[in-house]
Write an enzyme that holds these catalytic residues in place. Structure first.
Site, mmCIF file in Angstrom:
data_model
loop_
_atom_site.group_PDB
_atom_site.id
_atom_site.type_symbol
_atom_site.label_atom_id
_atom_site.label_comp_id
_atom_site.label_asym_id
_atom_site.label_seq_id
_atom_site.Cartn_x
_atom_site.Cartn_y
_atom_site.Cartn_z
ATOM 1 N N THR A 81 0.820 -1.219 0.000
ATOM 2 C CA THR A 81 0.000 0.000 0.000
ATOM 3 C C THR A 81 0.857 1.274 0.000
ATOM 4 O OG1 THR A 81 -0.132 -0.102 2.411
ATOM 5 C CG2 THR A 81 -1.933 -1.110 1.179
ATOM 6 N N TRP A 107 1.516 5.717 0.597
ATOM 7 C CA TRP A 107 1.569 6.618 1.752
ATOM 8 C C TRP A 107 0.400 7.606 1.787
ATOM 9 C CZ3 TRP A 107 1.435 11.368 -0.349
ATOM 10 C CH2 TRP A 107 1.937 11.513 -1.652
ATOM 11 N N LYS A 117 2.301 -4.791 3.544
ATOM 12 C CA LYS A 117 3.514 -3.971 3.496
ATOM 13 C C LYS A 117 3.109 -2.519 3.261
ATOM 14 C CE LYS A 117 6.210 -2.063 0.754
ATOM 15 N NZ LYS A 117 6.528 -0.886 1.559
ATOM 16 N N GLU A 128 7.066 2.765 3.621
ATOM 17 C CA GLU A 128 7.992 3.092 4.719
ATOM 18 C C GLU A 128 7.838 4.549 5.144
ATOM 19 O OE1 GLU A 128 11.956 2.433 3.206
ATOM 20 O OE2 GLU A 128 12.073 4.457 2.436
ATOM 21 N N THR A 171 1.753 3.341 -11.157
ATOM 22 C CA THR A 171 1.584 2.437 -12.295
ATOM 23 C C THR A 171 2.896 1.713 -12.589
ATOM 24 O OG1 THR A 171 -0.093 3.935 -13.125
ATOM 25 C CG2 THR A 171 0.785 2.356 -14.702
ATOM 26 N N VAL A 187 5.377 0.760 -10.548
ATOM 27 C CA VAL A 187 5.614 -0.368 -9.637
ATOM 28 C C VAL A 187 4.554 -1.450 -9.866
ATOM 29 C CG1 VAL A 187 5.694 -1.081 -7.206
ATOM 30 C CG2 VAL A 187 6.838 1.029 -7.915
ATOM 31 N N GLU A 222 -4.469 -1.166 -8.024
ATOM 32 C CA GLU A 222 -5.104 0.161 -7.975
ATOM 33 C C GLU A 222 -3.989 1.156 -8.240
ATOM 34 O OE1 GLU A 222 -8.242 0.903 -7.570
ATOM 35 O OE2 GLU A 222 -9.083 -0.992 -6.899
ATOM 36 N N CYS A 277 -5.115 9.535 -5.973
ATOM 37 C CA CYS A 277 -5.157 8.967 -7.316
ATOM 38 C C CYS A 277 -6.385 9.443 -8.085
ATOM 39 C CB CYS A 277 -5.166 7.449 -7.220
ATOM 40 S SG CYS A 277 -6.441 6.885 -6.097
ATOM 41 N N GLU A 334 0.409 12.375 -13.774
ATOM 42 C CA GLU A 334 -0.167 12.753 -12.478
ATOM 43 C C GLU A 334 0.660 13.866 -11.851
ATOM 44 O OE1 GLU A 334 -0.038 9.055 -10.240
ATOM 45 O OE2 GLU A 334 -2.103 9.377 -9.638
ATOM 46 N N ILE A 335 0.014 14.948 -11.453
ATOM 47 C CA ILE A 335 0.744 16.050 -10.817
ATOM 48 C C ILE A 335 1.039 15.685 -9.357
ATOM 49 C CG2 ILE A 335 0.679 18.500 -10.203
ATOM 50 C CD1 ILE A 335 -1.494 18.770 -12.454
ATOM 51 N N PHE A 336 0.055 15.125 -8.697
ATOM 52 C CA PHE A 336 0.156 14.742 -7.284
ATOM 53 C C PHE A 336 0.591 15.921 -6.415
ATOM 54 C CE2 PHE A 336 0.047 10.730 -4.738
ATOM 55 C CZ PHE A 336 -1.053 10.220 -5.407
HETATM 56 P P1 NAP Z 1 4.717 3.656 -5.080
HETATM 57 O O1 NAP Z 1 6.021 4.308 -5.086
HETATM 58 O O2 NAP Z 1 4.351 2.780 -6.217
HETATM 59 O O3 NAP Z 1 4.642 2.847 -3.710
HETATM 60 C C1 NAP Z 1 3.506 2.109 -3.347
HETATM 61 C C2 NAP Z 1 3.935 0.963 -2.455
HETATM 62 O O4 NAP Z 1 4.767 0.098 -3.217
HETATM 63 C C3 NAP Z 1 4.771 1.408 -1.250
HETATM 64 O O5 NAP Z 1 4.480 0.576 -0.166
HETATM 65 C C4 NAP Z 1 6.186 1.178 -1.736
HETATM 66 O O6 NAP Z 1 7.086 0.981 -0.675
HETATM 67 C C5 NAP Z 1 5.983 -0.097 -2.515
HETATM 68 N N1 NAP Z 1 7.031 -0.402 -3.477
HETATM 69 C C6 NAP Z 1 7.821 0.443 -4.156
HETATM 70 N N2 NAP Z 1 8.672 -0.263 -4.935
HETATM 71 C C7 NAP Z 1 8.386 -1.572 -4.732
HETATM 72 C C8 NAP Z 1 8.925 -2.795 -5.227
HETATM 73 N N3 NAP Z 1 9.903 -2.799 -6.079
HETATM 74 N N4 NAP Z 1 8.397 -3.959 -4.804
HETATM 75 C C9 NAP Z 1 7.399 -3.970 -3.905
HETATM 76 N N5 NAP Z 1 6.851 -2.842 -3.388
HETATM 77 C C10 NAP Z 1 7.346 -1.665 -3.805
HETATM 78 O O7 NAP Z 1 3.525 4.704 -4.958
HETATM 79 P P2 NAP Z 1 3.385 5.877 -3.900
HETATM 80 O O8 NAP Z 1 4.249 6.999 -4.327
HETATM 81 O O9 NAP Z 1 3.531 5.355 -2.517
HETATM 82 O O10 NAP Z 1 1.839 6.253 -4.053
HETATM 83 C C11 NAP Z 1 1.385 7.151 -4.997
HETATM 84 C C12 NAP Z 1 0.800 6.439 -6.196
HETATM 85 O O11 NAP Z 1 -0.238 5.577 -5.770
HETATM 86 C C13 NAP Z 1 0.162 7.387 -7.176
HETATM 87 O O12 NAP Z 1 0.476 7.004 -8.479
HETATM 88 C C14 NAP Z 1 -1.324 7.202 -6.921
HETATM 89 O O13 NAP Z 1 -2.134 7.549 -8.005
HETATM 90 C C15 NAP Z 1 -1.384 5.773 -6.577
HETATM 91 N N6 NAP Z 1 -2.602 5.464 -5.820
HETATM 92 C C16 NAP Z 1 -3.592 4.773 -6.448
HETATM 93 C C17 NAP Z 1 -4.773 4.515 -5.783
HETATM 94 C C18 NAP Z 1 -5.885 3.750 -6.449
HETATM 95 O O14 NAP Z 1 -6.787 3.301 -5.740
HETATM 96 N N7 NAP Z 1 -5.871 3.573 -7.756
HETATM 97 C C19 NAP Z 1 -4.946 4.949 -4.471
HETATM 98 C C20 NAP Z 1 -3.921 5.650 -3.864
HETATM 99 C C21 NAP Z 1 -2.739 5.902 -4.558
HETATM 100 P P3 NAP Z 1 7.916 2.170 -0.005
HETATM 101 O O15 NAP Z 1 7.023 3.360 0.041
HETATM 102 O O16 NAP Z 1 8.248 1.642 1.331
HETATM 103 O O17 NAP Z 1 9.076 2.382 -0.875
#
Ligand code: NAP
Length: 532
Positions: free
Chosen positions: A200, A202, A226, A229, A281, A283, A301, A335, A432-434
């Site tokens: 999940t 942050w 997980k 972090e 997307t 990851v 998601e 998102c 995504e601007i975020f």
């Molecule tokens: P992220 O960088 O993809 O991280 C998401 C999760 O994946 C974190 O727990 C991260 O761990 C983990 N992760 C990263 N690299 C990994 C790997 N190689 N193997 C396994 N796990 C890994 O995304 P984020 O920056 O946290 O979140 C923002 C994104 O989430 C945006 O694109 C947003 O649109 C999307 N989002 C989508 C939804 C939906 O329902 N569609 C909802 C909320 C957010 P660490 O953080 O510990 O590195």
């Protein structure tokens, strides 16, 4: 097997974002006194949380709180102040393998617990989450930055998935199919998938977990969670409450730290039967590929690029209010945030003026401060991304109508921003601007709006503002998105299916459809049924 671990490997696996968050900017230096004042507040809040037993810093494996085996820790910090809130266990592959083994063992018994009993335990967990909503909300504000009121709102929203799936647990019905031969009886059973790996992000430290763990436990699955972090504290507190509610040891495990290593362990284990992921997307694609060798079920998601389409016939106030809510919740870090605001020619000028006026009223600051509606961005990298997007748009002819730079508070605060005359070739239209930046794109016809809105690989949420009922149907049907809000900017609820199309993901969370993601369908054919 998983992904780009090199940057993490160089620093021992866990990111040290604290370093970049604390790099002082010109603006942050000028307000350092104010930040120190706030940080004293956040220190006393974290002290209170520690005393309440909800500030957990170890991982949860087989019902026991454990350190990382090599004793490594990650620093979790408050993005509004840079304060270190806690040192949390930085785990990796070994701990994850143990968590998987404990989930696998627990599955044998948890999957046989009656639905009624699972339902009661989930209900108790829901009640505990609600009873502790203030403290949990404070934890979210501390580690994620969103305003306290919004954080407490996330607890209610996150808990609603546990409540909803506590009810759904009792409604996992199978089928009896009319037989094609007279001596046969054909049945369909629905059974839990097995051990689930849930990864999940942050931006919603509780809700993105409960949307997965609720239906997983309700259906009889066990889970290794997980969390990011950057925001593990809320996840750990929620897990503590799950134990208090009676979730048995091993049914919910939490590990955090070295994401690629944890991801690898989850993907390569044949005991893990499903990966459910919310995050970027990029990851998500890697996890999907990594799940192929063991043919796991995958739910994703992922990121969005939501259009908010304001037609000439919209009610101006409704369109301003709805777009404001869709864009600026969580400082633009969701998102489903409106990423592009498409405005029809005839209403463009009026809308731009009214919208900028409304955005100007947003109050930026530490999420613990009364009246603040816009917290900080999660880290320095997020602010730099927003700056790059704004510079790119301006260099290609867009006009800053409001904001457009870092906030005078410094740190990772960015001014709520409205940019006019944005075009499709600009970065902020494509990605995504975020962050708290609303790009306005002018369009002429309904066909133009649909074409521009669909011109993206993402397909999560879209919003339309119109008072024409036929247009509502036409456009809702034409939009290539998983969710459509009509005259409304906040549409997520536990009772409706949430999920994207195209590269925004696979599967749905919430609602009766969310349960299916954790259930296998088994066909049973009874033969020789005419024998007396
Ligand atoms: P992220 O960088 O993809 O991280 C998401 C999760 O994946 C974190 O727990 C991260 O761990 C983990 N992760 C990263 N690299 C990994 C790997 N190689 N193997 C396994 N796990 C890994 O995304 P984020 O920056 O946290 O979140 C923002 C994104 O989430 C945006 O694109 C947003 O649109 C999307 N989002 C989508 C939804 C939906 O329902 N569609 C909802 C909320 C957010 P660490 O953080 O510990 O590195």
């Amino acid at each position: 097997m998983v992904v780009g671990a090199s940057a993490r490997a160089a620093i021992g696996g866990c990111r040290r974002l604290i370093t970049s968050r604390l790099v002082p900017t010109q603006a942050s230096l000028s307000v350092s006194f104010q930040c120190r004042q706030m940080s004293m507040d956040s220190r006393s809040i974290s002290e209170k949380l520690r005393n309440s037993g909800l500030l957990r810093t170890q991982g949860l494996i087989a019902g026991k709180w454990v350190d990382a085996y090599d004793k490594k820790t990650i620093k979790v910090n408050n993005p509004a102040t840079g304060d270190i809130v806690a040192d949390v266990a930085c785990m990796g592959g070994k701990e994850t393998n143990d968590a998987i083994a404990s989930a696998y063992e627990a599955f044998t018994s948890w999957s046989k617990v009656t639905a009624a009993e699972r339902s009661k335990i989930l209900r108790r967990w829901y009640e505990l989450l609600i009873a502790h909503k203030e403290e949990l909300g404070q934890l979210i504000t501390l580690e994620q930055g969103k305003p306290l009121k919004e954080a407490i709102g996330e607890i209610a929203y996150g808990a609603s998935f546990i409540e909803y799936f506590s009810e759904e647990a009792k409604r996992v019905y199978g089928d009896i199919i009319p037989a094609t031969l007279s001596d046969r009886r054909l049945l369909v059973l629905k059974q839990p998938v097995g051990v689930v790996g849930a990864i999940t992000p942050w931006n919603f430290p509780l809700a993105m977990i409960t949307r997965k763990v609720g239906p997983a436990l309700a259906s009889g699955c066990t889970v290794v969670v997980k969390p990011s972090e950057l925001t593990p504290l809320t996840a750990l507190a929620a897990a503590e409450l799950a134990l208090q509610a009676g979730v048995p040891p091993g049914a919910v495990n939490v590990v955090m730290g070295n994401a690629p290593e944890i991801g690898d362990a989850l993907l390569s284990s044949p005991q893990v039967r499903k990966i459910t992921f919310t995050g970027s997307t990029a990851v998500g694609k890697k996890l999907m590929a990594g799940a192929a060798p063991t043919v796991k079920r995958v739910s994703l998601e992922l990121g969005g690029n939501a259009p908010s389409i304001v037609f000439d016939d919209a009610d101006l106030d409704v369109a301003v209010k709805g777009t404001l809510a869709a864009k600026f919740r969580n400082s633009g870090q969701t998102c489903v945030c409106a990423n592009r605001v498409l405005v029809q020619d005839g209403i463009y000028d009026k809308f731009a003026e009214a919208f900028a006026e409304a955005v100007q009223k947003l109050e930026v600051g530490d999420g613990f401060k009364e009246g603040v509606t816009q917290g900080p961005l999660i880290n320095e990298a997020a602010v730099q991304k927003v700056e790059t997007f704004v510079q790119d748009a301006v260099s290609k002819g867009a006009k800053v109508l409001l904001g457009g730079k870092r906030h005078s508070l410094g740190m990772t605060f960015y001014e709520p921003t409205v940019i006019g005359d944005v075009k499709s070739d600009m970065l902020m239209s494509k990605e995504e601007i975020f962050g708290p930046v609303a790009p306005l794109i002018r369009f002429k016809t309904e066909e133009d709006a649909i074409r521009i809105a669909n011109d993206t690989n993402a397909g999560l949420a879209a919003y339309i503002f119109t008072n024409n009922v036929q247009r509502t149907w036409r456009v809702s049907e034409a939009l290539e998105y998983g969710l459509v809000g009509v005259n409304e900017g906040i549409i997520s609820t536990e009772v409706a299916p949430f999920g994207g199309v195209k590269q925004s993901g696979l599967g749905r969370e919430g609602s009766k459809y969310g349960m299916d993601e954790y259930l296998e369908i088994k066909y049973v054919c009874l033969g020789d049924m005419n024998r007396k």
